[in-house]
Design a protein around this motif. Structure first.
Motif, PDB file in Angstrom:
ATOM      1  N   MET A   1       0.830  -1.205   0.000  1.00  0.00           N
ATOM      2  CA  MET A   1       0.000   0.000   0.000  1.00  0.00           C
ATOM      3  C   MET A   1       0.872   1.266   0.000  1.00  0.00           C
ATOM      4  SD  MET A   1      -2.785   1.541  -0.176  1.00  0.00           S
ATOM      5  CE  MET A   1      -4.168   0.445  -0.083  1.00  0.00           C
ATOM      6  N   ARG A   2       1.940   1.196   0.817  1.00  0.00           N
ATOM      7  CA  ARG A   2       2.828   2.334   0.886  1.00  0.00           C
ATOM      8  C   ARG A   2       3.371   2.663  -0.505  1.00  0.00           C
ATOM      9  NH1 ARG A   2       5.562   4.587   5.341  1.00  0.00           N
ATOM     10  NH2 ARG A   2       7.272   5.924   4.650  1.00  0.00           N
ATOM     11  N   LYS A   3       3.720   1.607  -1.187  1.00  0.00           N
ATOM     12  CA  LYS A   3       4.261   1.757  -2.525  1.00  0.00           C
ATOM     13  C   LYS A   3       3.242   2.409  -3.459  1.00  0.00           C
ATOM     14  CE  LYS A   3       7.465  -0.942  -5.255  1.00  0.00           C
ATOM     15  NZ  LYS A   3       7.776  -2.302  -5.733  1.00  0.00           N
TER      16      LYS A   3
ATOM     17  N   ARG B   1     -10.649   8.672  -6.745  1.00  0.00           N
ATOM     18  CA  ARG B   1     -11.128   8.965  -8.100  1.00  0.00           C
ATOM     19  C   ARG B   1     -10.498   8.020  -9.118  1.00  0.00           C
ATOM     20  NH1 ARG B   1     -11.013  14.472  -6.894  1.00  0.00           N
ATOM     21  NH2 ARG B   1      -8.916  14.620  -7.725  1.00  0.00           N
ATOM     22  N   SER B   2      -9.201   7.842  -8.988  1.00  0.00           N
ATOM     23  CA  SER B   2      -8.502   7.028  -9.978  1.00  0.00           C
ATOM     24  C   SER B   2      -8.690   5.541  -9.727  1.00  0.00           C
ATOM     25  CB  SER B   2      -7.013   7.364  -9.989  1.00  0.00           C
ATOM     26  OG  SER B   2      -6.439   6.910  -8.769  1.00  0.00           O
ATOM     27  N   GLY B   3      -9.415   5.252  -8.677  1.00  0.00           N
ATOM     28  CA  GLY B   3      -9.695   3.854  -8.388  1.00  0.00           C
ATOM     29  C   GLY B   3      -8.560   3.092  -7.767  1.00  0.00           C
ATOM     30  N   ALA B   4      -7.547   3.815  -7.324  1.00  0.00           N
ATOM     31  CA  ALA B   4      -6.415   3.137  -6.693  1.00  0.00           C
ATOM     32  C   ALA B   4      -6.793   2.556  -5.333  1.00  0.00           C
ATOM     33  CB  ALA B   4      -5.242   4.085  -6.559  1.00  0.00           C
ATOM     34  N   ILE B   5      -7.769   3.186  -4.691  1.00  0.00           N
ATOM     35  CA  ILE B   5      -8.294   2.576  -3.472  1.00  0.00           C
ATOM     36  C   ILE B   5      -9.796   2.397  -3.593  1.00  0.00           C
ATOM     37  CG2 ILE B   5      -6.603   3.103  -1.660  1.00  0.00           C
ATOM     38  CD1 ILE B   5      -8.140   5.722  -1.171  1.00  0.00           C
TER      39      ILE B   5
ATOM     40  N   SER C   1      -9.850  -1.625   0.332  1.00  0.00           N
ATOM     41  CA  SER C   1      -8.470  -1.288   0.731  1.00  0.00           C
ATOM     42  C   SER C   1      -8.384   0.012   1.528  1.00  0.00           C
ATOM     43  CB  SER C   1      -7.577  -1.204  -0.504  1.00  0.00           C
ATOM     44  OG  SER C   1      -8.110  -0.240  -1.378  1.00  0.00           O
ATOM     45  N   TYR C   2      -9.579   0.607   1.810  1.00  0.00           N
ATOM     46  CA  TYR C   2      -9.576   1.923   2.461  1.00  0.00           C
ATOM     47  C   TYR C   2      -8.925   1.906   3.848  1.00  0.00           C
ATOM     48  CZ  TYR C   2     -11.061   6.518   3.907  1.00  0.00           C
ATOM     49  OH  TYR C   2     -11.059   7.808   4.347  1.00  0.00           O
TER      50      TYR C   2
ATOM     51  N   GLU D   1      -1.919   3.416   6.562  1.00  0.00           N
ATOM     52  CA  GLU D   1      -0.625   3.763   5.959  1.00  0.00           C
ATOM     53  C   GLU D   1      -0.413   5.276   5.956  1.00  0.00           C
ATOM     54  OE1 GLU D   1       2.788   3.141   5.221  1.00  0.00           O
ATOM     55  OE2 GLU D   1       1.611   1.296   5.208  1.00  0.00           O
ATOM     56  N   ILE D   2      -1.476   5.992   5.584  1.00  0.00           N
ATOM     57  CA  ILE D   2      -1.401   7.464   5.557  1.00  0.00           C
ATOM     58  C   ILE D   2      -1.089   7.998   6.956  1.00  0.00           C
ATOM     59  CG2 ILE D   2      -3.076   9.367   5.650  1.00  0.00           C
ATOM     60  CD1 ILE D   2      -2.052   9.492   2.980  1.00  0.00           C
TER      61      ILE D   2
END
Lengths: 275, 120, 131
Positions: free
Chosen positions: A1-3, A101-105, A109-110, A116-117
């Motif tokens: 996730m960090r990556k 928005r970009s669907g990365a999460i 995975s939230y 991680e944040i």
């Protein structure tokens, strides 16, 4: 996730910066904008974002050093601390929304993402606020020293006559400093009369008057005479209205009169030279 | 263990230079000695020099203030000289003002002041 | 490093202020603050000698963050002070001195606290910070 976060931030750095500046303009403290030009603001903002991003790639130590350098700079520029803490929050928000928005999460995975944040942002909060407060404290203590240096010089103007001009507000700490300078000076210059000029003291209240009276008495004890000069009309008024007793201290309105009296007290006078 | 403070006579003046820290007994002894000496010599002036003294507390200040008033009663004017800045500041902060005492920067100026006061 | 002097006779007043002066010098206090500290000790020691008969003066070095300083603790088991407010007024003296005693000490030092129980004794703590 960090990556994943890192990759997103890296590839969208320009957009993030623009959005960040946009958001900060509407949300942040006005002082931050008054303190600098638009161009400077953009430049500093991008430095800030770079600093935040460097936290991914740089080692702990390197980041620490960058944070300290950056903090010193913004303290000098007059950015408030709130700008930094708010800035970090907004940064996190932008990344979160962008990645959503970009669907990365996604919902799944939230939780991972927030954890991680948080791991990433909180230590950074600590490092940056610490660096900021350290530079701020240093600035304050330097200013304090500068103020002390400004304190009060005793200037020998004639044989046996010295002048001490006082400028600015007199608090207890400064009063002590002034008293010490005054007495050491009287003894080392072998002054018989000292003129303390209070023209530059904006307010003479009971406390300031008390300090001045004490100084005059201490001067008498070491064996010299003290005259207060520069009593402006409004100061004479406040002294009398406050019921302050300055009767045991010699006072005059102007330095000119003070010097004349001081010369008379040391059995001298200024005479014109005949051509 | 008491050391007496020497009192010197110069014409019609008495000179005292206090060279070491005063303890209570020495201060009281000095008060006594000085008054006797004024009586004995009919001195008209006294100069007490404090250059080597780095502190005066309220007791010593009281003894000192008393001896100055007593000397005045006996017709001798007293000038004290050489009070160090640190001593002056602590006296003022203690609230001791030694009003009505003549002061001078050093022994020499003290003597000059005394001569002027005595009208010589 | 703490050190203390028992105050039993007049000479102990001299010993106490000597100790204070040495510690103040060692800590790097300037001449004016040295005089303030020495004078404060002298006043406190004399109070013990005059009113309590005997007691103790302790000199401690203190540190509070970046600040360094010196604490004077005056402790006795004498009659105590019945009216604290009154002795802290300028001009009040029960010994016929100048009455500068405790308010004077308070002015000379940066911090000052006093606890006294009639019949049990008095504890005075005062601190001077190094500037």
């Amino acid at each position: 996730m960090r990556k994943k976060i890192f990759q997103y931030v890296q590839s969208h750095s320009d957009e993030i910066l623009i959005e960040w500046i946009e958001l900060m303009r509407t949300e942040a403290d006005e002082r931050a904008f008054q303190a600098m030009s638009d161009q400077m603001f953009t430049k500093t903002s991008s430095e800030f974002i770079q600093l935040v991003m460097s936290n991914f790639s740089d080692s702990e130590e390197k980041f620490q050093k960058r944070a300290v350098d950056f903090s010193e700079k913004i303290v000098r520029l007059g950015w408030p601390l709130a700008m930094i803490t708010e800035g970090l929050r907004v940064f996190g928000q932008i990344v979160e929304q962008g990645m959503q928005r970009s669907g990365a999460i996604d919902q799944h995975s939230y939780i991972d993402f927030t954890a991680e944040i948080n791991n990433w942002v909180f230590p950074m909060y600590k490092t940056i606020t610490e660096a900021y407060t350290t530079s701020w404290e240093r600035t304050v203590s330097l200013q304090k020293i500068a103020l002390q240096e400004l304190s009060a010089p005793l200037i020998p103007v004639f044989d046996k006559i010295s002048v001490m001009p006082l400028v600015g507000t007199i608090d207890t700490e400064r009063a002590r400093q002034i008293m010490e300078n005054l007495l050491e000076g009287v003894v080392s210059h072998r002054a018989e009369v000292v003129l303390i000029d209070i023209t530059g003291v904006p307010v003479v209240d009971t406390m300031v008057a008390h300090h001045i009276i004490q100084a005059a008495e201490a001067v008498r004890l070491v064996g010299a005479k003290c005259t207060i000069v520069g009593i402006r009309p409004e100061i004479a008024q406040t002294i009398v209205n406050l019921g302050i007793n300055l009767e045991d201290v010699t006072t005059t309105s102007t330095m000119k009169k003070g010097v004349e009296q001081a010369l008379a007290a040391t059995s001298r006078q200024i005479v014109g030279v005949q051509e | 263990m008491n050391m007496r403070i020497p009192i010197l006579k110069l014409h019609d003046c008495l000179l005292i230079s206090i060279q070491w820290e005063l303890d209570d007994q020495t201060a009281l002894q000095f008060q006594e000695d000085l008054l006797h000496k004024i009586h004995e010599t009919s001195a008209r002036g006294v100069v007490i020099d404090f250059t080597s003294i780095d502190f005066i507390d309220s007791f010593i200040a009281k003894v000192l203030g008393d001896v100055i008033s007593m000397s005045k009663l006996m017709g001798a004017k007293v000038v004290i000289t050489g009070i160090q800045p640190a001593v002056a500041i602590t006296l003022i902060e203690l609230g001791i003002r030694l009003e009505e005492v003549m002061t001078a920067l050093d022994l020499e100026k003290g003597l000059e002041k005394l001569q002027r006061e005595l009208g010589d | 490093m703490d050190s203390s002097v028992k105050i039993i006779n007049e000479w102990d007043i001299v010993a106490a202020r000597q100790l204070g002066r040495n510690v103040a010098k060692e800590l790097g206090f300037g001449t004016v603050d040295q005089a303030r500290i020495t004078t404060a000790i002298s006043e406190l020691a004399r109070n013990i000698y005059l009113y309590a008969g005997q007691g103790e003066i302790t000199i401690e070095k203190v540190e509070n963050g970046a600040k360094k300083g010196l604490t004077i603790i005056s402790c006795d088991e004498g009659p105590g002070i019945p009216d604290l407010r009154k002795v802290m007024e300028d001009g009040f003296s029960t010994s016929g001195g100048l009455g500068a005693g405790l308010p004077g000490v308070k002015r000379l030092m940066d911090e000052f606290s006093i606890e006294s129980t009639p019949g049990e004794g008095t504890l005075i703590k005062s601190v001077k910070w190094l500037r």
